[in-house]
Write a protein that holds these residues in place. Sequence first.
Motif, PDB file in Angstrom:
ATOM      1  N   ASP A 144      22.761  -1.966 -27.246  1.00 14.81           N
ATOM      2  CA  ASP A 144      21.383  -1.641 -27.622  1.00 14.81           C
ATOM      3  C   ASP A 144      20.522  -2.895 -27.640  1.00 14.81           C
ATOM      4  OD1 ASP A 144      21.355   1.340 -28.598  1.00 14.81           O
ATOM      5  OD2 ASP A 144      23.169   0.476 -29.472  1.00 14.81           O
ATOM      6  N   GLY A 190      25.640   8.321 -27.068  1.00 15.39           N
ATOM      7  CA  GLY A 190      24.856   9.466 -27.512  1.00 15.39           C
ATOM      8  C   GLY A 190      24.981   9.749 -28.995  1.00 15.39           C
ATOM      9  N   THR A 191      25.590   8.835 -29.752  1.00 16.21           N
ATOM     10  CA  THR A 191      25.799   9.057 -31.185  1.00 16.21           C
ATOM     11  C   THR A 191      24.646   8.566 -32.043  1.00 16.21           C
ATOM     12  OG1 THR A 191      26.912   6.913 -31.471  1.00 16.21           O
ATOM     13  CG2 THR A 191      28.290   8.818 -30.888  1.00 16.21           C
ATOM     14  N   GLY A 192      23.795   7.703 -31.495  1.00 13.22           N
ATOM     15  CA  GLY A 192      22.730   7.093 -32.285  1.00 13.22           C
ATOM     16  C   GLY A 192      23.197   5.874 -33.053  1.00 13.22           C
ATOM     17  N   LYS A 193      24.495   5.570 -32.996  1.00 13.64           N
ATOM     18  CA  LYS A 193      25.015   4.383 -33.659  1.00 13.64           C
ATOM     19  C   LYS A 193      24.867   3.181 -32.734  1.00 13.64           C
ATOM     20  CE  LYS A 193      28.065   6.595 -36.949  1.00 13.64           C
ATOM     21  NZ  LYS A 193      29.360   6.508 -37.670  1.00 13.64           N
ATOM     22  N   LEU A 194      24.577   2.029 -33.321  1.00  9.70           N
ATOM     23  CA  LEU A 194      24.240   0.850 -32.541  1.00  9.70           C
ATOM     24  C   LEU A 194      25.463   0.027 -32.166  1.00  9.70           C
ATOM     25  CD1 LEU A 194      21.093  -0.458 -34.484  1.00  9.70           C
ATOM     26  CD2 LEU A 194      21.165   1.058 -32.494  1.00  9.70           C
ATOM     27  N   LYS A 242      19.001   0.545 -40.487  1.00 10.04           N
ATOM     28  CA  LYS A 242      20.322   0.555 -39.876  1.00 10.04           C
ATOM     29  C   LYS A 242      21.122  -0.627 -40.422  1.00 10.04           C
ATOM     30  CE  LYS A 242      19.541   3.916 -36.839  1.00 10.04           C
ATOM     31  NZ  LYS A 242      20.259   5.215 -36.870  1.00 10.04           N
ATOM     32  N   LYS A 246      11.461   5.149 -36.207  1.00 10.98           N
ATOM     33  CA  LYS A 246      11.873   5.862 -34.998  1.00 10.98           C
ATOM     34  C   LYS A 246      10.889   5.667 -33.851  1.00 10.98           C
ATOM     35  CE  LYS A 246      14.409   9.446 -37.521  1.00 10.98           C
ATOM     36  NZ  LYS A 246      14.468  10.895 -37.880  1.00 10.98           N
ATOM     37  N   ASP A 298      26.188   1.861 -39.599  1.00 13.62           N
ATOM     38  CA  ASP A 298      25.416   2.459 -38.504  1.00 13.62           C
ATOM     39  C   ASP A 298      25.744   1.836 -37.159  1.00 13.62           C
ATOM     40  OD1 ASP A 298      23.592   4.293 -40.004  1.00 13.62           O
ATOM     41  OD2 ASP A 298      23.033   2.402 -40.970  1.00 13.62           O
ATOM     42  N   GLN A 340      19.864   3.261 -46.040  1.00 14.79           N
ATOM     43  CA  GLN A 340      20.027   4.092 -44.853  1.00 14.79           C
ATOM     44  C   GLN A 340      19.276   5.413 -44.977  1.00 14.79           C
ATOM     45  OE1 GLN A 340      24.327   4.074 -45.150  1.00 14.79           O
ATOM     46  NE2 GLN A 340      24.530   2.983 -43.212  1.00 14.79           N
ATOM     47  N   PRO A 361      24.200   2.807 -26.491  1.00 17.72           N
ATOM     48  CA  PRO A 361      23.369   3.742 -25.721  1.00 17.72           C
ATOM     49  C   PRO A 361      24.140   4.719 -24.845  1.00 17.72           C
ATOM     50  CG  PRO A 361      23.246   1.514 -24.809  1.00 17.72           C
ATOM     51  CD  PRO A 361      23.948   1.399 -26.124  1.00 17.72           C
TER      52      PRO A 361
END
Length: 379
Positions: A251, A226-230, A112, A51, A184, A106, A223
């Motif tokens: 991303d 806002g889900t954090g998924k790429l 990811k 992170k 992801d 994961q 980006p």
Amino acid sequence: MKKNHLLYIVLTSLATSFLIGCNDWTEPEAKTFPESIVSDEYYASLRAYKKTDHQIAFGWFGGWSGEGAFMKSSLAGVPDSVDVISIWDNGTNLTDAQRKDMHFCQTMKGTKILYCSIVTSVGAKLTPKNIEDNWKEMGYTSKQEAINTFWEYPADESDKQAVEASIRKYARAIVDTLNVYGYDGFDIDYEPIAGPYTGNIVKQYNNENFFFFIDELGKYLGPKSGTGKLLVIDGEPQRITDKPEIGTYFDYFIIQAYKPGSDANLDGRLIDGNVWGPALVSTFGDIMNEEEITRRTIMTENFEATDAAMNGGYAYTDRFGNKMNSLEGMARWQPQNGFRKGGVGSYHMEAEFGTSPEYKNIRRAIQIMNPSSHSLLKN
């Protein structure tokens, strides 16, 4: 300077809590570790490291089965410090072994896992098999007509509203598929010229339909979501010259910089142009600043050939005349504009499993890019 200082503080605090000496996730030597070291605390530190703001390690993984004593076919066999793995081929209809393998990487490693696909036209790889196989019996004049009807793609493409609605419907179906399997994110293999892989979504010189597709995906991935998924794009993102706003949805730009030979080649792909078309900076520079583009750029080498995988790529010379193999060269490459790159990776990363120790080249690349993590990482 503030970002680098913060990263140093985060990594130092992780090292303090880790309390397992100077073992290294990125060390080129393979070692046997006591069971107590591979603990909940170890994995928590590993996930925390991923992170942090650092240059990432990426790879396309082929031949995935998730089972057997031979770890070449397992994601769990990939070095812990690899950040992102993109599944090339057999990424759907997952077995229980594959699901368990992916879930472990994961949840424990913080890796990811992306689904990779070539996208050309509405319905590609997601149209029900009975539609494609039985179109004659269903009364259609062609398989394409049956596919278009299923996805509500209009026969008259001048009906722009219907075209857009169909493309967005297909994009949502892709997101649903990713969610079903637990990925992801999505890696779009975009090669309108080199492939050429084109259709009613991807065209060589008109990206209006591609924008509808990416804009819909961007509600759930990348980006803007806002889900954090790429949401990443590989291949030829520099070709999207008529719709540069598309770049802000990704991303990462993952460049197939196969056999680059030199720092100059990588600089050309990013900054100067004339290497497989315009440079990323000139394509997206009116929408994104140069540092942002650079920090999203990942350069990759092709390990499909056994000798390339064993050796870490092909002959490479940096801007100072130093000679090495290309994956190391990519890792050492500091873009001429002075900004930090996004990272490095390889196609068919699993082919490097046969090195001694396993994956020695990507381990070395990670250590070169992120030397401050040396006291934290096991492999």
